[in-house]
Structure formats: structure tokens, C-alpha cells
Design a protein around this motif. Structure first.
Motif, PDB file in Angstrom:
ATOM      1  N   LYS A  10       0.829  -1.205   0.000  1.00 33.05           N
ATOM      2  CA  LYS A  10       0.000   0.000   0.000  1.00 33.05           C
ATOM      3  C   LYS A  10       0.864   1.256   0.000  1.00 33.05           C
ATOM      4  O   LYS A  10       0.550   2.243  -0.670  1.00 33.05           O
ATOM      5  CB  LYS A  10      -0.918   0.002   1.222  1.00 33.05           C
ATOM      6  CG  LYS A  10      -2.041  -1.023   1.151  1.00 33.05           C
ATOM      7  CD  LYS A  10      -2.928  -0.935   2.386  1.00 33.05           C
ATOM      8  CE  LYS A  10      -4.076  -1.961   2.306  1.00 33.05           C
ATOM      9  NZ  LYS A  10      -4.935  -1.896   3.516  1.00 33.05           N
ATOM     10  N   THR A  12       3.944   1.575  -1.227  1.00 35.28           N
ATOM     11  CA  THR A  12       4.523   1.725  -2.559  1.00 35.28           C
ATOM     12  C   THR A  12       3.489   2.232  -3.551  1.00 35.28           C
ATOM     13  O   THR A  12       3.785   3.092  -4.389  1.00 35.28           O
ATOM     14  CB  THR A  12       5.083   0.372  -3.053  1.00 35.28           C
ATOM     15  OG1 THR A  12       6.080  -0.078  -2.136  1.00 35.28           O
ATOM     16  CG2 THR A  12       5.703   0.512  -4.435  1.00 35.28           C
ATOM     17  N   PHE A  13       2.261   1.706  -3.458  1.00 35.70           N
ATOM     18  CA  PHE A  13       1.197   2.156  -4.356  1.00 35.70           C
ATOM     19  C   PHE A  13       0.900   3.635  -4.144  1.00 35.70           C
ATOM     20  O   PHE A  13       0.721   4.390  -5.117  1.00 35.70           O
ATOM     21  CB  PHE A  13      -0.061   1.320  -4.109  1.00 35.70           C
ATOM     22  CG  PHE A  13      -1.236   1.739  -4.953  1.00 35.70           C
ATOM     23  CD1 PHE A  13      -1.307   1.387  -6.289  1.00 35.70           C
ATOM     24  CD2 PHE A  13      -2.270   2.494  -4.407  1.00 35.70           C
ATOM     25  CE1 PHE A  13      -2.385   1.770  -7.079  1.00 35.70           C
ATOM     26  CE2 PHE A  13      -3.347   2.884  -5.181  1.00 35.70           C
ATOM     27  CZ  PHE A  13      -3.406   2.513  -6.521  1.00 35.70           C
ATOM     28  N   SER A  14       0.860   4.070  -2.893  1.00 34.49           N
ATOM     29  CA  SER A  14       0.581   5.482  -2.606  1.00 34.49           C
ATOM     30  C   SER A  14       1.674   6.380  -3.160  1.00 34.49           C
ATOM     31  O   SER A  14       1.393   7.415  -3.781  1.00 34.49           O
ATOM     32  CB  SER A  14       0.456   5.687  -1.091  1.00 34.49           C
ATOM     33  OG  SER A  14      -0.604   4.917  -0.551  1.00 34.49           O
ATOM     34  N   THR A  16       3.645   5.688  -5.627  1.00 35.07           N
ATOM     35  CA  THR A  16       3.584   5.636  -7.091  1.00 35.07           C
ATOM     36  C   THR A  16       2.506   6.585  -7.613  1.00 35.07           C
ATOM     37  O   THR A  16       2.738   7.329  -8.583  1.00 35.07           O
ATOM     38  CB  THR A  16       3.288   4.201  -7.564  1.00 35.07           C
ATOM     39  OG1 THR A  16       4.310   3.318  -7.079  1.00 35.07           O
ATOM     40  CG2 THR A  16       3.253   4.123  -9.081  1.00 35.07           C
ATOM     41  N   ILE A 291       7.198  -1.120 -12.277  1.00 34.02           N
ATOM     42  CA  ILE A 291       6.765   0.233 -11.912  1.00 34.02           C
ATOM     43  C   ILE A 291       7.649   1.279 -12.570  1.00 34.02           C
ATOM     44  O   ILE A 291       7.159   2.272 -13.120  1.00 34.02           O
ATOM     45  CB  ILE A 291       6.794   0.410 -10.374  1.00 34.02           C
ATOM     46  CG1 ILE A 291       5.804  -0.553  -9.707  1.00 34.02           C
ATOM     47  CG2 ILE A 291       6.477   1.850  -9.995  1.00 34.02           C
ATOM     48  CD1 ILE A 291       5.878  -0.534  -8.195  1.00 34.02           C
TER      49      ILE A 291
END
Length: 348
Positions: A10, A12-14, A16, A291
Motif C-alpha cells: 500500500k 509503494t502504491f501510494s 507511485t 513500476i
């Protein structure tokens, strides 16, 4: 353990999403400012929008559509292509300093373009001969640097790779200088153009060719992002996972050469895009190529758009600077910084 993994995912997703949003905002902002550039004055956003919609005056449409738009589209596609190529080459060589410019690919492609300009090929128009010769010389440079830098088996040491790239790049730069010296006056300017890097001469036909090659190359490189992750750990590990390392490496080097050649053949040598952008993204988001590669598309386009805007913003003082000069002013200090702390580089 699962909770920690989910939390890391989560986080890393944020990061990104936030990074992507920041890059997109910067890209849009500098694109609009660059579209509004009109030499002695700056167009308003209303005038730019009206010109883009076909409702502007003859003058504003000539500036926005005919003068600025081809240059901006070229900057976007070339920036994306060079950034993704740098990202892929760093993973292929497992080397944080491997980029098209540092390894001499750009210089090799410039030699091909200079040869095509100076020595016309019978029955083949310059519009075809130039990119073809740039690609062939770019591919030859890739194979030459890789062969020289190998240290037994498939191992490529950082120091050897950089030294081989710098040496071969210097050699090809000397060849370009020699071709410039012997060229007739009407062809000398075109060859000098390659050594500086310039977006000003791009037209919509060039944009279509660059876009086709860059988009195709990026799609092919994206399909290998998982294999690149495995190869970054080591060839033996990648082969244990079923990756045909030799096939993937050669294929990606050919695709990378094609993308670099398509960019350099029309705009000249633009350095350090493939070094700066992947490194900054890896520092922020980590080493996962699934990514980093797509993020490099937006990052490279944004970097070159900012550089093009800066080149025009400084025009009252120095005239419109070649884009290669601007990227070098940013990239060269960054390269020195990486050399000083490469052992501590995040994600490698």
C-alpha cells in the motif's frame, strides 16, 4: 508477515500514485507554457486553447500548431524513449551507470547520421538513409561496448563498462568532428546540429516516425519487465526462473538501439535523460521494473519538456539553447554524484 507485506504494498502504491500525479501536473503545466512561447511575447492560455481548437487567429495558429506543437510532441516522445531505454539498459547490464549517452550509443548514432548527410546513397533518399544508418551504427556501438566490457563469461563490471563507453564515445565524437571538418559548408551546419541536440527542426512527419518507433519499442520493453527484475538479481537466478537470459538481453539491446537511433536521427545527441530519470524514480519507488519502466515514460517526457521550456526561457540572454546543452548542464553533475556514491545507490 502478511500484514507487513500488505502495508509495504500500500505504501509503494501510494508513492507511485503521488509521483505519477506530480509528474503529470508538471508535464501539463510546462507543455502549456511551451505552447504559449512566441519569441518576443507569451500567448495567453485562452489564445493557446483557441489555436488548438482551430478558433485562433492565423498568427496564433501558426505559432502554436505549426511552430510549437511539433517540437513539443518530439520532446515528449524522445524524452520517454530515452528514459525507458536508460532504465532497461541499467537492468540488462545490472549497472546503475549504463545509459545510451554514457555508453556511446548516441555518439554512434550521430556518426551514422553524419555519414548519411555527407555521403549520399544512390536511389535512397536522405529521409530513409539517415535513420537507417543511425540505427546500424547505434547497434554496432552497443555490441562493441558490451564485447569490450565483458570480463569472463557474461560478467560486466561497472568500471569497465563506463570506461569502454567513454572511450568509444570519444572515438565516435572525434569521427563526427572530422566529418564536420571535411564537410561542405551547406552540410556542416546539419552535422553540427547532431553534436548539440536540437528540437527546433522537427516537423510532424518526423514526429510520426519517432512516435511509431518509440511506442513500439516501449511496449516491447514493458513485456520484459518481469524478466528484467530476475536478471537484476543475477543471470543464474533468472535462468532458474526459466528466463532465456541471452535471448532477452540481445532482444532488448536491439530494441533499445532502435529507439535511441530513432530519437537521435531526427533531433541529434541529447544526453543524460536515461541516467537522471530512472535513478530519481528508483530512489523514490524502489527497483521494481514493472513500476519504474512505465513511470520513466512520464518522467522522461516531463524532464525534456522542462528542458525545452528552460531553453526558450533563457533566450533573451543567450538565444534559444540547444536542448542537449540544457540536459548536459543537469545530467553531468548528477553523473558525478552517482559515481561518488554508486555503492550506496538505492535499489542496486
Amino acid at each position: 508477515m502478511k500484514l507487513k507485506t500488505r502495508a509495504a504494498g500500500k505504501h509503494t502504491f501510494s508513492k507511485t500514485v503521488l509521483t505519477l500525479a506530480a509528474l503529470v501536473i508538471l508535464l501539463i503545466a510546462f507543455t502549456l507554457m511551451d505552447l504559449a512561447w512566441a519569441g518576443t511575447r507569451t500567448l495567453s492560455l485562452g489564445e493557446v486553447w483557441a489555436a488548438l481548437m482551430g478558433n485562433g487567429t492565423w498568427g496564433t495558429e501558426a505559432i502554436v500548431i505549426n511552430q510549437n506543437l511539433p517540437r513539443i510532441l518530439t520532446a515528449i516522445f524522445v524524452g520517454a524513449g530515452l528514459a525507458v531505454t536508460g532504465c532497461v539498459m541499467q537492468a540488462v547490464f545490472r549497472n546503475p551507470l549504463a545509459t545510451p549517452y554514457i555508453l556511446g550509443l548516441s555518439s554512434g548514432a550521430s556518426v551514422g547520421a553524419a555519414i548519411a548527410i555527407l555521403f549520399s546513397i544512390p536511389l535512397i533518399p536522405i529521409a530513409i538513409a539517415q535513420p537507417v544508418m543511425a540505427f546500424l551504427m547505434c547497434l554496432l556501438t552497443t555490441l562493441l561496448v558490451y564485447t569490450v566490457s565483458r570480463s569472463g563469461g557474461s560478467m560486466v563490471r561497472t568500471e569497465t563498462l563506463v570506461l569502454a563507453g567513454v572511450a568509444i564515445s570519444s572515438l565516435f565524437s572525434a569521427v563526427v568532428s572530422f566529418l564536420t571538418y571535411i564537410a561542405p559548408s551547406e552540410q556542416m551546419g546539419d552535422i553540427v546540429f547532431w553534436s548539440l541536440g536540437n528540437l527546433e527542426k522537427a516537423d510532424i512527419g518526423d514526429v510520426m516516425i519517432i512516435a511509431t518507433v518509440v511506442i513500439t519499442g516501449i511496449v516491447l520493453m514493458l513485456t520484459q519487465s518481469r524478466n528484467l527484475n530476475a536478471m537484476m538479481i543475477g543471470d543464474a537466478h533468472a535462468m532458474d526462473l526459466g528466463v532465456d537470459v541471452r535471448k532477452v538481453r540481445i532482444g532488448l539491446l536491439i530494441v533499445s538501439s532502435l529507439v535511441v537511433a530513432a530519437s537521435v536521427a531526427f533531433v541529434g545527441t541529447i544526453g543524460f535523460v536515461g541516467l537522471v530519470i530512472p535513478h530519481i524514480l528508483r530512489m523514490i519507488l524502489g527497483p521494481d521494473n514493472r513500476i519504474i519502466i512505465p513511470m520513466s515514460i512520464v518522467g522522461g517526457a516531463t524532464f525534456l519538456m522542462i528542458g525545452d521550456w528552460a531553453a526558450h526561457a533563457l533566450s533573451p540572454l543567450f538565444g534559444v539553447l540547444p536542448i542537449g546543452v540544457v540536459t548536459a548542464l543537469v545530467g553531468a553533475p548528477f553523473f558525478i554524484y552517482l559515481l561518488c556514491r554508486k555503492k550506496k545507490e538505492v535499489g542496486w
